[in-house]
Design an enzyme around this catalytic site. Structure first.
Site, PDB file in Angstrom:
ATOM      1  N   ILE A  31      63.647  75.122  43.614  1.00 58.79           N
ATOM      2  CA  ILE A  31      63.413  76.242  44.515  1.00 58.79           C
ATOM      3  C   ILE A  31      64.774  76.972  44.965  1.00 58.79           C
ATOM      4  O   ILE A  31      65.093  77.866  45.212  1.00 58.79           O
ATOM      5  CB  ILE A  31      62.800  75.526  45.613  1.00 58.79           C
ATOM      6  CG1 ILE A  31      62.487  76.645  46.954  1.00 58.79           C
ATOM      7  CG2 ILE A  31      63.916  74.770  46.473  1.00 58.79           C
ATOM      8  CD1 ILE A  31      61.496  75.736  47.926  1.00 58.79           C
ATOM      9  N   ASN A  87      70.436  63.370  37.942  1.00 60.11           N
ATOM     10  CA  ASN A  87      71.393  62.627  38.718  1.00 60.11           C
ATOM     11  C   ASN A  87      70.819  61.186  39.217  1.00 60.11           C
ATOM     12  O   ASN A  87      69.503  61.007  39.412  1.00 60.11           O
ATOM     13  CB  ASN A  87      71.731  63.320  39.970  1.00 60.11           C
ATOM     14  CG  ASN A  87      72.288  64.663  39.662  1.00 60.11           C
ATOM     15  OD1 ASN A  87      73.144  64.840  38.799  1.00 60.11           O
ATOM     16  ND2 ASN A  87      72.062  65.878  40.139  1.00 60.11           N
ATOM     17  N   GLY A  93      74.879  63.103  43.365  1.00 61.84           N
ATOM     18  CA  GLY A  93      74.366  64.236  43.944  1.00 61.84           C
ATOM     19  C   GLY A  93      73.001  64.280  43.713  1.00 61.84           C
ATOM     20  O   GLY A  93      72.181  65.305  44.267  1.00 61.84           O
ATOM     21  N   HIS A 100      64.138  63.126  38.314  1.00 64.31           N
ATOM     22  CA  HIS A 100      63.730  64.524  37.658  1.00 64.31           C
ATOM     23  C   HIS A 100      64.726  64.872  36.683  1.00 64.31           C
ATOM     24  O   HIS A 100      66.044  64.707  36.922  1.00 64.31           O
ATOM     25  CB  HIS A 100      63.579  65.548  38.817  1.00 64.31           C
ATOM     26  CG  HIS A 100      64.675  65.288  39.989  1.00 64.31           C
ATOM     27  ND1 HIS A 100      64.673  64.378  40.882  1.00 64.31           N
ATOM     28  CD2 HIS A 100      65.676  66.010  39.991  1.00 64.31           C
ATOM     29  CE1 HIS A 100      65.654  64.438  41.690  1.00 64.31           C
ATOM     30  NE2 HIS A 100      66.494  65.577  41.232  1.00 64.31           N
TER      31      HIS A 100
HETATM   32  P1  AMP Z   1      68.890  66.399  42.696  1.00 62.75           P
HETATM   33  O1  AMP Z   1      69.995  67.066  43.903  1.00 62.75           O
HETATM   34  O2  AMP Z   1      69.349  66.143  41.366  1.00 62.75           O
HETATM   35  O3  AMP Z   1      68.089  65.356  43.506  1.00 62.75           O
HETATM   36  O4  AMP Z   1      67.818  67.449  42.748  1.00 62.75           O
HETATM   37  C1  AMP Z   1      66.948  67.837  43.393  1.00 62.75           C
HETATM   38  C2  AMP Z   1      66.488  69.310  43.338  1.00 62.75           C
HETATM   39  O5  AMP Z   1      65.116  69.575  43.974  1.00 62.75           O
HETATM   40  C3  AMP Z   1      67.392  70.419  43.693  1.00 62.75           C
HETATM   41  O6  AMP Z   1      68.038  71.176  42.612  1.00 62.75           O
HETATM   42  C4  AMP Z   1      66.704  71.098  44.677  1.00 62.75           C
HETATM   43  O7  AMP Z   1      66.930  72.600  44.695  1.00 62.75           O
HETATM   44  C5  AMP Z   1      65.151  71.060  44.240  1.00 62.75           C
HETATM   45  N1  AMP Z   1      64.173  71.087  45.247  1.00 62.75           N
HETATM   46  C6  AMP Z   1      64.142  70.487  46.387  1.00 62.75           C
HETATM   47  N2  AMP Z   1      63.173  70.762  47.466  1.00 62.75           N
HETATM   48  C7  AMP Z   1      62.305  71.572  46.086  1.00 62.75           C
HETATM   49  C8  AMP Z   1      61.052  72.234  46.293  1.00 62.75           C
HETATM   50  N3  AMP Z   1      60.240  72.325  47.352  1.00 62.75           N
HETATM   51  N4  AMP Z   1      60.674  73.052  45.254  1.00 62.75           N
HETATM   52  C9  AMP Z   1      61.200  73.087  44.199  1.00 62.75           C
HETATM   53  N5  AMP Z   1      62.594  72.424  44.019  1.00 62.75           N
HETATM   54  C10 AMP Z   1      62.927  71.828  45.066  1.00 62.75           C
END
Ligand code: AMP
Ligand code: ZN
Length: 114
Positions: A31, A87, A93, A100
């Site tokens: 997102i 991460n 982070g 993921h």
């Molecule tokens: P991390 O910081 O490695 O845990 O990555 C989490 C990721 O999830 C970040 O890049 C966010 O931008 C992404 N994220 C959070 N909420 C959503 C959402 N509703 N849809 C898609 N991606 C998301």
């Protein structure tokens, strides 16, 4: 995990911008994209962090990478190059505690990452 954002995407309670899916893996656009292609590849089964993986999960982790390969091909970034990042915990982070694999591409990547 009823309170997990990514489990809600797997269940359909929240609908992500899905780009690839199979029995065990879901891939959708981030997102807050940090590159022209920024896709998150997740296992459908809840695993909080890399630290929570066990030997039985080895095949599943491989499938995350095979999905990343497929996503890169679909988005036309496979040949030029792309980056995968997972991460682990807040110090690296991690903000969503369902593992993921970030798939980033479509621009030049710097090294080391920040
Ligand atoms: P991390 O910081 O490695 O845990 O990555 C989490 C990721 O999830 C970040 O890049 C966010 O931008 C992404 N994220 C959070 N909420 C959503 C959402 N509703 N849809 C898609 N991606 C998301
Ligand atoms: Zn989850």
């Amino acid at each position: 995990m009823s309170d997990c954002l990514f489990c809600k995407m797997v269940s359909g309670e929240i609908q992500p911008d899905t780009v690839y899916e199979n029995d065990e893996v879901l891939a959708f656009r981030d997102i807050n994209a940090q590159a022209p292609t920024h896709v998150l590849v997740i296992p459908k089964r809840h695993i909080a962090t890399i630290n929570d993986l066990n030997d039985d999960d080895a095949g599943l982790v491989g499938k995350l990478y095979l999905a990343a390969k497929q996503v890169a091909k679909q988005d036309g970034i496979a040949d030029n190059g792309f980056r995968t990042v997972m991460n682990c915990n807040a110090g690296a982070g991690q903000t969503v505690f369902h593992i993921h694999l970030h798939v980033l591409g479509g621009r030049n990547m710097q090294w080391p990452p920040g």
